[in-house]
Every structure is written in C-alpha cells, then in structure tokens.
Design a protein around this motif. Structure first.
Motif, PDB file in Angstrom:
ATOM      1  N   PRO A 338       0.699  -1.252   0.437  1.00 12.87           N
ATOM      2  CA  PRO A 338       0.031  -0.060  -0.061  1.00 12.87           C
ATOM      3  C   PRO A 338       0.965   1.127  -0.083  1.00 12.87           C
ATOM      4  O   PRO A 338       2.294   1.027   0.345  1.00 12.87           O
ATOM      5  CB  PRO A 338      -1.122  -0.089   1.098  1.00 12.87           C
ATOM      6  N   THR A 339      -0.087   2.509  -0.381  1.00 11.11           N
ATOM      7  CA  THR A 339       0.436   3.257  -0.763  1.00 11.11           C
ATOM      8  C   THR A 339       1.058   4.212   0.764  1.00 11.11           C
ATOM      9  O   THR A 339       0.544   4.569   1.984  1.00 11.11           O
ATOM     10  CB  THR A 339       0.349   4.433  -1.243  1.00 11.11           C
ATOM     11  N   GLY A 340       1.670   4.913   1.240  1.00 11.38           N
ATOM     12  CA  GLY A 340       2.087   6.057   2.591  1.00 11.38           C
ATOM     13  C   GLY A 340       2.693   5.009   3.981  1.00 11.38           C
ATOM     14  O   GLY A 340       2.626   6.233   4.823  1.00 11.38           O
ATOM     15  N   ILE A 341       3.058   3.963   3.546  1.00 10.83           N
ATOM     16  CA  ILE A 341       3.441   3.208   5.021  1.00 10.83           C
ATOM     17  C   ILE A 341       5.523   3.997   5.196  1.00 10.83           C
ATOM     18  O   ILE A 341       6.144   3.006   6.083  1.00 10.83           O
ATOM     19  CB  ILE A 341       3.633   1.782   4.721  1.00 10.83           C
ATOM     20  N   LEU A 372      -1.705  -5.545  -3.040  1.00 11.15           N
ATOM     21  CA  LEU A 372      -2.372  -4.777  -1.648  1.00 11.15           C
ATOM     22  C   LEU A 372      -2.391  -3.583  -1.691  1.00 11.15           C
ATOM     23  O   LEU A 372      -2.631  -3.063  -0.138  1.00 11.15           O
ATOM     24  CB  LEU A 372      -1.565  -5.242  -0.694  1.00 11.15           C
ATOM     25  N   ARG A 373      -2.276  -3.103  -2.912  1.00 12.78           N
ATOM     26  CA  ARG A 373      -2.420  -1.461  -2.803  1.00 12.78           C
ATOM     27  C   ARG A 373      -3.554  -0.737  -3.448  1.00 12.78           C
ATOM     28  O   ARG A 373      -3.959  -0.403  -3.068  1.00 12.78           O
ATOM     29  CB  ARG A 373      -0.701  -1.190  -4.146  1.00 12.78           C
ATOM     30  N   GLN A 378      -4.942   5.336   2.195  1.00 15.59           N
ATOM     31  CA  GLN A 378      -3.070   5.328   2.737  1.00 15.59           C
ATOM     32  C   GLN A 378      -3.425   5.664   3.369  1.00 15.59           C
ATOM     33  O   GLN A 378      -3.418   6.170   4.371  1.00 15.59           O
ATOM     34  CB  GLN A 378      -3.546   6.630   1.203  1.00 15.59           C
ATOM     35  N   TYR A 379      -1.894   4.714   4.095  1.00  8.02           N
ATOM     36  CA  TYR A 379      -1.309   4.450   5.673  1.00  8.02           C
ATOM     37  C   TYR A 379      -0.648   5.282   6.011  1.00  8.02           C
ATOM     38  O   TYR A 379       0.277   6.530   5.420  1.00  8.02           O
ATOM     39  CB  TYR A 379      -1.068   3.118   6.307  1.00  8.02           C
ATOM     40  N   GLY A 380      -0.542   5.993   7.008  1.00 12.30           N
ATOM     41  CA  GLY A 380      -0.069   7.052   7.098  1.00 12.30           C
ATOM     42  C   GLY A 380      -0.241   7.780   8.840  1.00 12.30           C
ATOM     43  O   GLY A 380      -0.641   6.145   9.806  1.00 12.30           O
TER      44      GLY A 380
END
Length: 482
Positions: A338-341, A372-373, A378-380
């Motif tokens: 995923p994005t933002g990790i 998994l994206r 968007q994680y953070g």
C-alpha cells in the motif's frame, strides 16, 4: 505492547520537550537518550560488568548537579575506548549535545523515577523500539528512512520462517528491526532451553549479521539488539559499521536468509559503488543492494527485499539485473505494498521474494503477484498499518518460505477469490520486456472522490500542515498566533 511499556515511552518522549530549550533536535534526543538508557538498562538487566567501574548509572546519579554534565561528557569519551566491545561500539565517537547542566539533571532524574521494575527484558526492547518509531514518525527528524513499519517486518518474517539453522543477514540494517524480529521468531518457535551446545554456539557466532553505514544509526541498532537480548559474541555476529556497497559488504558471510529494506535513490554525486564484484555497476542504490542480496545468498537460500516500484520496470541496466535475478533465483512472489507506509509518501513500494537456485540458469518459471495496493487506504498517522492488513497475503503465500513448485500449485487451488493474487509465466514476462510492475485491478481509490469528501480531506491536510508549522515556530522560539 504492554501498558507499562506505552506509559514509559510516553514519559520518555515527553522529556524531549526539556531538550528543545537546549537546542537539541529529535534525532539528537534519541541518540542522547541511547547513552543514558544504556547506563540505566545495564543496571536493570544486571549487565553493568560490561561498563568500567566509576562510569555506571549510580556514579552518574551520585555526581552533584552542577558537576554532572562535565562528568557525563568525560564518561562518554572514556567508554569509547574502554569496557566490553559492545560498550566501545555504542560509545564510539560519542559526544553530548546538551549544553546546560540543569537539562542533563532533569533527564537523568526523570529516567530514574520511571517504573522500570515493572518492565521485563523484552519490554525494555519494546520501549526503545517505540522511541525509534516515534522518532521515525517525526518528519523533522529525518529518521523515517531508517525505520520499517513493525507490522510489515513481522509479516515478512512470518512467511520466511527463520530457524536456528539459518545465517540471517540485513545488508542495510538501519536500527536492526529485521534481525530483532527474526530473533523473536526463532526464540518463539525454538525455545532456548531446548538448544544443544552446538546450536547455542552457532546462534551466538553465526546467526545474525547486518551492516549500517550511518554512524548514529549504527549506534541505535547496537542498542536495539542489546535491549532485545540478541546474544552474540562481539566481533562475530551483530550489526557492523560499514558500507555494504564498498569492500566492507564483501566481508559479510554468505546467507541462507536475507531480510532487508535498502535505501532508495542514487549514490551521492552519481558515482558508481566501490564494490568490484557486482556484475552490473550502477549509481542506483536499490539495484546495487538487490545484486548484493541475490549474489550473497547460498544455493537454496531465500530472501525478502523491499524495493521501490521503479526497480520493477526501469529499462537498460535495470532490465539486465532483473533478468540475471530470474536466472540465478526463483523469483516466485511480488507483494505490491500500500502507499503511505514509508517516510516518502509518494514512493510506491513492493517486496520481492526469491530463492537462490542450485545453478545460475532458468530458475524462475512463474511469478505470483499479490496486489495489496489497489483499493486500499493510504496509510500514515491517521490510518495505521497493522498485521491484520497482511493476513490475506500471508494465507495466500502459504507455508513454504522457499516458494517451491508444490507450494505454488496449492496457491492456484486455494486462491481466496479476492482477485488480488495472480500468476504470470516467465515467458509472459519476457514478452513484456521483463517488466515486473504488473497490475490488473482497477484502483477505485485513484479516482477523485465526491467534492464534499475531497474538501474534507484538503481541510485535514491543511490542519496537519498548520500543526507542523506551529511546532517549527515553537522550536524556533517564535510566538504562535495561528
């Protein structure tokens, strides 16, 4: 993490505010705290014999407040050349950023008052790692590039199944997260009380190896390993200070398991690495570390390596390296993250899993890609990445860390129906220019949301930016009216 650990982490991080008035940055604070915590933890864990007499925690406490800072600075210099090797390495070239005697006394007394007696040895390691994570999450500290989310590390370790027989390596060790997680997995699945004398000897001398070329980060890694109880003979295993892309990296022993999140980007100045054994020299760090990883595996050895997506599709030398990798190894799985990790929010990343072949030709027959994206948040800071987010991938990956043909067949049969896991033959990949940046799901999350939702997200981002500006102004001693 236990409540007592979270409580101590919060109190230790609060002490950081004391140092702001003394001009100490977040990253300097964690380094400073490393020195002080080493003294305190050595006392709490009964390992003070490693520190020369007269330079221990009680000696620091016994100094009068006005003379404590001067005595402390003398101790830092002294320990860089005296005591056990772990002590000398942690305090190598150590110096204090603190200028005011009152500041040091506030820190020392604050640390001494915390309820350490309620924390076990593993708790002490969790407390320290919690501080490293807080430091990494502070954008101003610049430490995010050295810290990989624990949830991702734990997931990769679980599917790669380290054992007592392994020689485990992280060529870009950072603060030691992968090695610590592998150690925890081994101790959980192979209880130390059941080890033979030979297994204990092997564990202490030739199980964990890492390298880190940033001096302060190397110091943090040594402290992290120490607090997590990784027991190794000095000079044998452990995290060594050096540059993996120089001749130092050639000294790392052949591994049966490599777990790593190497640095992204190009070598400073655009020069080539000093390594002479890489078949495809390039200034691109991730390609250099990737070559080190698959060449550093013993036949039958396995690896999980985090890479930016561009390593999957860049042409010219990138294509040659991917082809070499797929020849020498069975590149059996790619996990699109995923994005933002990571600290650079716009960098898209993946994990590649491969096993070194017994020969150097034709080892990759097919590659399974788990997405998994697509259609994931968007994680953070607002949406935290947890182990639960990796449960579907872990189930689909299966129980074979080598990714052998029998396990791949089971994947085809037991697909969870989410359409996130697909197989691509080596022939298909070759027809697409050896491009491994493969996606097939329509990502609804990339479409613009409703105007009201978009406005709310913009407002949240603006509020977050304002909060960061307030913190910067406070650090500069400016009045804050916004």
């Amino acid at each position: 993490m236990k409540p007592i650990s979270n409580d101590i982490i919060a109190k230790l991080w609060t002490l950081c505010n004391v140092l702001k008035d003394d001009g100490v940055t977040y990253h300097q604070y964690v380094t400073e705290l490393t020195y002080l915590l080493f003294f305190k933890m050595a006392k709490e864990t009964g390992t003070e014999h490693q520190i020369p007499k007269g330079h221990r925690w009680d000696n620091l406490i016994a100094n009068p407040k006005l003379g404590r800072l001067e005595a402390y600075k003398i101790t830092l210099i002294h320990l860089g050349t005296h005591g056990d090797q772990i002590v000398r390495e942690i305090f190598s070239n150590a110096s204090s950023f603190i200028r005011k005697p009152a500041t040091l006394s506030t820190l020392v007394e604050g640390i001494d008052k915390l309820a350490w007696y309620n924390a076990g040895r593993e708790d002490l390691g969790d407390i320290y790692e919690g501080l490293l994570e807080k430091n990494a999450n502070e954008k101003k500290s610049g430490a995010g590039q050295y810290f990989t989310a624990r949830s991702l590390i734990d997931s990769l370790v679980r599917v790669m199944k380290p054992s007592l027989d392994d020689t485990i390596q992280d060529p870009a060790a950072g603060t030691g997260g992968f090695l610590i997680a592998a150690n925890h997995y081994i101790r959980e699945h192979y209880p130390p009380e059941n080890w033979t004398k030979n297994q204990l000897e092997k564990y202490r001398n030739s199980t964990f190896f890492g390298m880190e070329h940033v001096h302060d980060t190397h110091r943090l890694a040594l402290m992290n390993l120490f607090l997590h109880g990784i027991d190794f003979n000095p000079g044998a295993g452990g995290v060594h200070y050096g540059d993996t892309l120089s001749a130092d990296g050639q000294k790392l022993p052949g591994a049966t398991l490599i777990l790593s999140n190497p640095p992204f980007g190009s070598k400073k100045g655009g020069g080539l690495p000093e390594r002479t054994d890489l078949p495809y020299p390039t200034s691109n760090k991730q390609f250099c570390f990737l070559q080190h990883s698959y060449l550093g595996l013993k036949p039958g050895g396995r690896a999980a390596v985090v890479l930016p997506d561009n390593a999957l599709f860049e042409g010219n030398i990138g294509k040659q390296i991917r082809a070499d990798l797929m020849n020498k190894c069975n590149l059996h799985t790619i996990l699109r993250l995923p994005t933002g990790i990571f600290y650079a929010q716009d960098v898209k990343t993946c994990v590649i899993f491969f096993t070194r072949g017994q020969t150097d030709h034709g080892n990759t027959k097919e590659v399974w890609v788990y997405d998994l994206r697509a259609n994931m948040p968007q994680y953070g800071k607002r949406t935290l990445l947890t182990r639960d987010h990796f449960s579907g991938f872990e189930t689909a990956f299966g129980t074979d860390p080598l990714g052998q043909a029998e396990a791949l067949l089971l994947r085809r049969k037991d697909s969870d129906g989410s359409n996130r896991f697909r197989c691509f033959t080596r022939e298909w990949i070759a027809q697409h220019n050896d491009n491994l940046d493969i996606s097939w799901l329509k990502d609804e999350s990339e479409e613009l949301p409703e105007p009201g939702v978009l406005a709310r997200e913009v407002l949240e981002e603006l509020e977050g930016a304002l909060e960061e500006l307030r913190e910067i102004m406070e650090e500069l001693g400016e009045e804050v009216d916004v």
